[in-house]
Structure formats: C-alpha cells, structure tokens
Motif scaffolding. Structure first.
Motif, mmCIF file in Angstrom:
data_model
loop_
_atom_site.group_PDB
_atom_site.id
_atom_site.type_symbol
_atom_site.label_atom_id
_atom_site.label_comp_id
_atom_site.label_asym_id
_atom_site.label_seq_id
_atom_site.Cartn_x
_atom_site.Cartn_y
_atom_site.Cartn_z
ATOM 1 N N LEU A 1 -2.526 12.511 -4.834
ATOM 2 C CA LEU A 1 -1.781 11.591 -3.968
ATOM 3 C C LEU A 1 -0.291 11.668 -4.258
ATOM 4 O O LEU A 1 0.535 11.734 -3.336
ATOM 5 N N LEU A 2 0.064 11.677 -5.518
ATOM 6 C CA LEU A 2 1.481 11.732 -5.890
ATOM 7 C C LEU A 2 2.115 13.062 -5.496
ATOM 8 O O LEU A 2 3.274 13.108 -5.050
ATOM 9 N N GLU A 3 1.369 14.147 -5.652
ATOM 10 C CA GLU A 3 1.895 15.453 -5.248
ATOM 11 C C GLU A 3 2.080 15.503 -3.738
ATOM 12 O O GLU A 3 3.070 16.066 -3.232
ATOM 13 N N ALA A 4 1.127 14.917 -2.992
ATOM 14 C CA ALA A 4 1.253 14.887 -1.536
ATOM 15 C C ALA A 4 2.436 14.023 -1.103
ATOM 16 O O ALA A 4 3.137 14.354 -0.137
ATOM 17 N N LYS A 5 2.664 12.924 -1.802
ATOM 18 C CA LYS A 5 3.823 12.075 -1.487
ATOM 19 C C LYS A 5 5.115 12.860 -1.667
ATOM 20 O O LYS A 5 6.022 12.809 -0.822
ATOM 21 N N GLU A 6 5.214 13.567 -2.765
ATOM 22 C CA GLU A 6 6.421 14.353 -3.031
ATOM 23 C C GLU A 6 6.619 15.427 -1.972
ATOM 24 O O GLU A 6 7.752 15.729 -1.568
ATOM 25 N N LYS A 7 5.525 15.988 -1.467
ATOM 26 C CA LYS A 7 5.606 17.078 -0.501
ATOM 27 C C LYS A 7 5.857 16.592 0.918
ATOM 28 O O LYS A 7 6.646 17.192 1.659
ATOM 29 N N PRO B 1 8.582 12.017 0.498
ATOM 30 C CA PRO B 1 9.150 11.614 -0.790
ATOM 31 C C PRO B 1 9.933 10.307 -0.728
ATOM 32 O O PRO B 1 10.063 9.614 -1.740
ATOM 33 N N ASP B 2 10.443 9.949 0.441
ATOM 34 C CA ASP B 2 11.243 8.733 0.557
ATOM 35 C C ASP B 2 10.424 7.521 0.986
ATOM 36 O O ASP B 2 10.968 6.423 1.170
ATOM 37 N N ARG B 3 9.125 7.719 1.135
ATOM 38 C CA ARG B 3 8.294 6.609 1.571
ATOM 39 C C ARG B 3 8.255 5.549 0.471
ATOM 40 O O ARG B 3 8.042 5.866 -0.709
ATOM 41 N N PRO B 4 8.444 4.263 0.810
ATOM 42 C CA PRO B 4 8.423 3.212 -0.223
ATOM 43 C C PRO B 4 7.076 3.196 -0.962
ATOM 44 O O PRO B 4 6.018 3.374 -0.357
ATOM 45 N N TRP B 5 7.146 2.938 -2.258
ATOM 46 C CA TRP B 5 5.929 2.951 -3.067
ATOM 47 C C TRP B 5 4.913 1.918 -2.584
ATOM 48 O O TRP B 5 3.697 2.168 -2.605
ATOM 49 N N ASP C 1 -1.153 14.965 4.355
ATOM 50 C CA ASP C 1 -0.342 13.817 3.937
ATOM 51 C C ASP C 1 -1.290 12.698 3.491
ATOM 52 O O ASP C 1 -1.682 11.836 4.283
ATOM 53 N N LEU C 2 -1.662 12.736 2.225
ATOM 54 C CA LEU C 2 -2.637 11.785 1.686
ATOM 55 C C LEU C 2 -2.099 10.362 1.639
ATOM 56 O O LEU C 2 -2.884 9.414 1.504
ATOM 57 N N THR C 3 -0.800 10.205 1.762
ATOM 58 C CA THR C 3 -0.242 8.851 1.747
ATOM 59 C C THR C 3 -0.667 8.061 2.981
ATOM 60 O O THR C 3 -0.598 6.827 2.993
ATOM 61 N N ALA C 4 -1.112 8.778 4.015
ATOM 62 C CA ALA C 4 -1.554 8.108 5.251
ATOM 63 C C ALA C 4 -3.078 8.057 5.349
ATOM 64 O O ALA C 4 -3.624 7.771 6.410
ATOM 65 N N GLY D 1 8.173 7.890 -11.431
ATOM 66 C CA GLY D 1 9.365 7.246 -10.895
ATOM 67 C C GLY D 1 9.124 5.939 -10.186
ATOM 68 O O GLY D 1 10.062 5.343 -9.634
ATOM 69 N N CYS D 2 7.881 5.468 -10.175
ATOM 70 C CA CYS D 2 7.600 4.181 -9.534
ATOM 71 C C CYS D 2 8.070 3.047 -10.441
ATOM 72 O O CYS D 2 7.788 3.055 -11.647
ATOM 73 N N PRO D 3 8.788 2.074 -9.908
ATOM 74 C CA PRO D 3 9.214 0.936 -10.734
ATOM 75 C C PRO D 3 8.002 0.259 -11.384
ATOM 76 O O PRO D 3 6.923 0.160 -10.783
ATOM 77 N N ALA D 4 8.188 -0.196 -12.609
ATOM 78 C CA ALA D 4 7.074 -0.742 -13.388
ATOM 79 C C ALA D 4 6.382 -1.895 -12.673
ATOM 80 O O ALA D 4 5.143 -1.991 -12.659
ATOM 81 N N GLU D 5 7.145 -2.784 -12.078
ATOM 82 C CA GLU D 5 6.538 -3.929 -11.399
ATOM 83 C C GLU D 5 5.679 -3.477 -10.233
ATOM 84 O O GLU D 5 4.555 -3.962 -10.033
ATOM 85 N N THR D 6 6.184 -2.515 -9.455
ATOM 86 C CA THR D 6 5.416 -1.986 -8.325
ATOM 87 C C THR D 6 4.184 -1.226 -8.814
ATOM 88 O O THR D 6 3.094 -1.314 -8.226
#
Length: 557
Positions: free
Chosen positions: A71-77, A80-84, A47-50, A116-121
C-alpha cells in the motif's frame, strides 16, 4: 478472528461459554504471502490507495505487514501527495485476541511513521485499520476489493456450543461437520464488490468433502468464480510444521472464466512461487512445467456443487468423457449398489469373538478390515451381537441371553447419544442391520489405501462400518473386482476423493458413486475373463490393460 491453522493455544473470548476456543498460532511464510497477494492482484501497479482490503484473522501480522508495504509503495507511485487520512478505508484487519490487535497496531504505526506519516495520524490509522472483533459475527461493510489471509482450521468440537450455534446462524454454509474456515470463505465472499477477489491459503478439503457442498453451491450458483488454485500439500508454507493440506484458492465475484490450476512439490520455494504467479497473471495458454511447480489452464470450472475433481485439464476432460459415455458405477440398470457396513456406537460391546455371547440367531458373522488385508477374504472370527431381525428391533423378552448380555454392558451402551435420544430402543446399533445383505456375495473395500484393494466376500458375513461394499445383480463380481483393481478406476477415485498424507486415497461410498463404468453387457466375454483372472491374481497391470479395453480406451491421460 481466529488466527492461522496448525498448533494451538487455549483462550476463551467473551461470551464463548465454558468450552475454550482453540486458536491456531502457525504463521505463513513471507514469500507465500507475497505469492497470494500477487495472485489476487494486490499489486503496486494498481492504485491501492483507492482500494479496500480486509484480512479477517491477522495473528501477528504475517499478511498485514506485506499488505501495508505494498500500500505504501503504491501511494508513493500513484498518489504521493494524497493526505494520509484518506487511506482510512484502505485496510480492515481483525482478530478476536486483544494481544494480536495490540501487537499489530504497534507494527502498523511504526511502519507508517518510518514512511513519513505524522505520529498522531499513524496511530489513528493503526487504530482504525486493526480492529478487535469476530469476523464471523461482527458487522463489516461490503464493497470490498480484496479479502486475503489464512483462515482458521479448527474442528467444531473445539468451539463452545453457543459460539458455534451463533456462527451457524450467520454462516449458512457451515452445516454438518463444516470447520470454521468454511464460514470465513462465506463471509469473505459476501463482502466482495463486483470484480472483487478473495485469496486464502487454507485446507482444500472443502472442495471434495460433503461438508463443503453448501460453499461449493454458493460459488457455483451465487455469481462467483474460481480464478486459480495452487495445491501445496507437501510445501512448508508455514513457520511451523503442520498437517493442514493447504492450497491457495483465489475466488472472484465475476462470471466464471478460465482457471489456472497448479500443484507445488516439496521443494517449492520463493523463486518457483514467483514463476507460478507470473504464469498465472499472464493468463498463459500453455502449461507451466517447473522443477517444483506445474500449472495448467482449464477453459471452465465445474458446474455443480458435487465434489470438485482434482486434476490436469487432460484428466478433467477425460472424466467428462467418461460421464458422457458410461453410467455411474452404482447403476440401477445393473442392479449395482454401494454402501457401508454397520456402525454400532459401542464396538467393544457389540463386536466379539465369543460365539456364545448370545443366542446363535443373534450372533451375526462380521466382516472386518483385518479380514481383507491380504487381498483374499480370511474371516478373523468376529461376530456382531445383533439386536435386529427382518422386522426390526427384536423383543428382548424373547431373547434372554441377548437381554442378559446387553444389560451387563448397559453402561457403555447407554452412554451413546442414540440411546439417549431414543430410550425405548436403547439397545439398537446406530445402523440397522439389513438381513438380506448377509448372504449376498459382495466386494469389500477398506476406506484408506494407497491403491484400491477390492476383496470378494462370498456371502455369509455382514460388513462392519470400516468397510464399503458393492453388490450387483448383473455383474460377475470378480470381473467388477478386476475393474476396481485397475488404474482406470483408481484415477477416477483419486480425482474425486480427499487425499490423506502420503497420497493415501479414500474409497468411501460418496467417491465410489462418482466412478463411471461400462455396463457388464457392454464388455466382451474375453475382456471380462481377463478382468476375472487379473482380480484373482491381484495383477494391477493386467487389470488396467483389461479395463482400458472394457472402456474402449487406448491409454490413460
């Protein structure tokens, strides 16, 4: 900070002084980056998001974009619902060049929005992740899980003096002639959390050069471990052709354990890279025998800061056995000494073929590399204009021809830094001449050769700085010459020295002193005679056969 090694462009960052810094602009191939990420464990199975990753020299994003993809692939796996916004600590990528920062921020923002990340974020993350700054000087928070990249390989002459001094204050391992990349290793290691990993593709010179000693000491004594090392000297690892002698080195903040070592050939490609990564990550006990890459596993790493030898587990075990059984070649018991000839700082002045340049007593016959090329000593008629006697520097008033010669060439002599530091002894050579060495018979070796080429100088000539010498009180120098000619000694030198392009070896004193050999009294008269004959006939095969008997071995590893 500075980007990858190879070609360069000139730019001057703020506070760099008047000397421009050279920025390497050679980019790592994508499949090499993927291999490095695999070897350091930056995998979507985690889980690379951590996790936190730092890349210290982003360039145009050769590492950053594959990191982001994982990182994005790990987030999806994994989440996936973790806030950007919670990905904010995941990446820190730095560079001193604003244009690289701008380019990479655009690339990152675009890649995030496509996922899928909002442009501002996406813009906020890109701005936070990609920072303009100097990795060697700027504060970076520790507790990092991964430090990856391709640090710069920039000679210290290409860095402004003020900037170099600042680097050396913050990076104590950058002593002597250490290149900039040494500091990147040091700062990267300091950032690692317990269990964290650093993976760089970089020149491997620091493992064997004197300037890498402080970094080796930091690793051995500072709680770090070598996890794996893949030598890639002949691999086209970069988009442009460069002579960087690269290796992928993976280090951990952890106790030292087993080490996976490998060597890649010229045809090493993405498939072979995947095979090596799979073998390394599986911690396979057996060796890897691929068409373009081989791998072996060592039970431990080297335990000292001395130059780290290079070789298979069999070769490294053999070296340890030699150290246990035999003394170093430079052995006080045998009265054997290794040294280098005289450096002048102004060869065009001090070295001449004019035997009448000064008084006869001040004209010292000089042994040059040209004298030993054939394998037997053939003097080419060079002299050292010698300002030394047994008591030290001579009094120029007592040697009018010497004084007149040096005065006539004073401009070149005074240009040297040693003359500027010591005006009273402005005419000295850099090294002192030890008169007693001249008449001693000595074995001479050139520094850079594919194979050892020891040559006997019978006495009467003093070696120049481009020659290394061995003298001994107990050795028959021809028998010692036969030993030096053998593959037994060559293998030891090859393991310890920095290898140049084309597998050229370095026969410097620092590597010759790592050679271990039996004492002369331990060698039978018949074997000693075989060594002498092999030396006289320049027969390497016979020298090797005799050397094996001298060492009490049947074969080489």
């Amino acid at each position: 900070m500075l980007t990858e090694p190879g070609g360069s462009l000139t730019d001057t960052p703020p506070n760099a002084g008047t000397v421009p810094v050279q920025y390497g602009e050679v980019f790592t191939r994508r499949w090499i980056v993927e291999l490095i990420l695999d070897l350091c464990g930056y995998s979507v199975d985690t889980d690379l998001t951590a996790r936190r990753l730092v890349e210290p020299a982003i360039g145009s994003g050769a590492f950053l974009m594959p990191v982001l993809d994982r990182l994005l692939e790990a987030k999806e796996k994994h989440s996936p619902d973790r806030p950007w916004d919670e990905l904010l600590p995941a990446i820190l990528a730095m560079d001193v060049q604003p244009r690289h920062v701008r380019t990479c921020r655009r690339l990152v923002a675009g890649r995030l929005t496509r996922s899928g990340c909002p442009a501002e974020t996406a813009n906020r993350l890109a701005t936070a992740w990609v920072r303009e700054g100097d990795f060697l000087l700027d504060r970076v928070a520790g507790g990092v899980d991964y430090v990856v990249g391709n640090p710069p390989y920039i000679r210290i002459e290409d860095v402004a003096p003020g900037l170099l001094a600042a680097y050396r204050r913050t990076c104590p391992t950058m002593g002597g002639r250490a290149d900039i990349y040494i500091g990147f290793f040091e700062r990267g290691l300091d950032l690692l959390d317990e269990g964290g990993t650093l993976a760089f593709i970089c020149a491997d010179r620091w493992m064997r050069n004197q300037y890498g000693r402080r970094l080796r000491e930091k690793i051995v004594e500072g709680g770090f471990a070598v996890d794996s090392c893949l030598v890639m000297h002949d691999v086209a690892a970069f988009e442009n052709e460069v002579s960087a002698y690269p290796a992928i080195t993976v280090l951990k903040r952890a106790p030292q354990g087993e080490v996976g070592i490998g060597e890649a050939g010229e045809s090493f490609d993405s498939k072979a890279a995947a095979d090596f990564a799979a073998w390394s990550n599986l911690r396979a006990r057996g060796p890897l025998h691929g068409a373009t890459v081989s791998g072996s596993r060592l039970p431990h790493w080297h335990r000292t800061a001395d130059s780290w030898p290079d070789g298979t587990p069999e070769v490294l075990a053999w070296l340890e056995e030699l150290q246990d059984r035999h003394p170093p070649l430079e052995d006080r018991g045998a009265g054997t000494r290794i040294g280098i000839g005289v450096a002048t700082g102004a060869d065009a002045v001090y070295i001449t073929r004019d035997a009448e340049a000064a008084e006869p007593e001040r004209m010292l016959p000089l042994a040059m590399s040209a004298d030993v090329k054939s394998g037997t000593y053939a003097w080419t008629g060079h002299y050292l204009v010698n300002p030394w006697d047994e008591d030290g520097l001579v009094d120029l008033d007592e040697w009018p021809r010497l004084s007149e010669y040096l005065s006539r060439n004073a401009t070149a002599v005074l240009r040297r830094s040693i003359s500027k530091r010591s005006p009273a002894s402005w005419f000295r050579t850099i090294d002192r001449v030890t008169s007693s060495l001249t008449e001693q018979p000595k074995l001479l070796l050139e520094d850079m050769k594919r194979q050892p080429n020891p040559v006997l100088e019978p006495g009467g000539h003093y070696p120049h700085h481009n020659l290394y010498y061995l003298v001994s009180q107990k050795w028959d120098l021809e028998a010692l010459g036969g030993l030096l000619l053998s593959e037994v000694v060559e293998r030891q030198i090859s393991a310890y020295c920095v290898k140049m392009r084309g597998k050229t070896l370095r026969f410097q004193a620092q590597y010759l002193r790592r050679v271990h050999a039996p004492r002369p009294e331990q060698i039978s008269a018949s074997v000693a005679e075989e060594l002498v004959v092999a030396f006289r006939t320049r027969d390497r095969a016979a020298a090797t056969a005799a050397a094996l008997r001298a060492y009490g071995m049947n074969s080489l590893p």
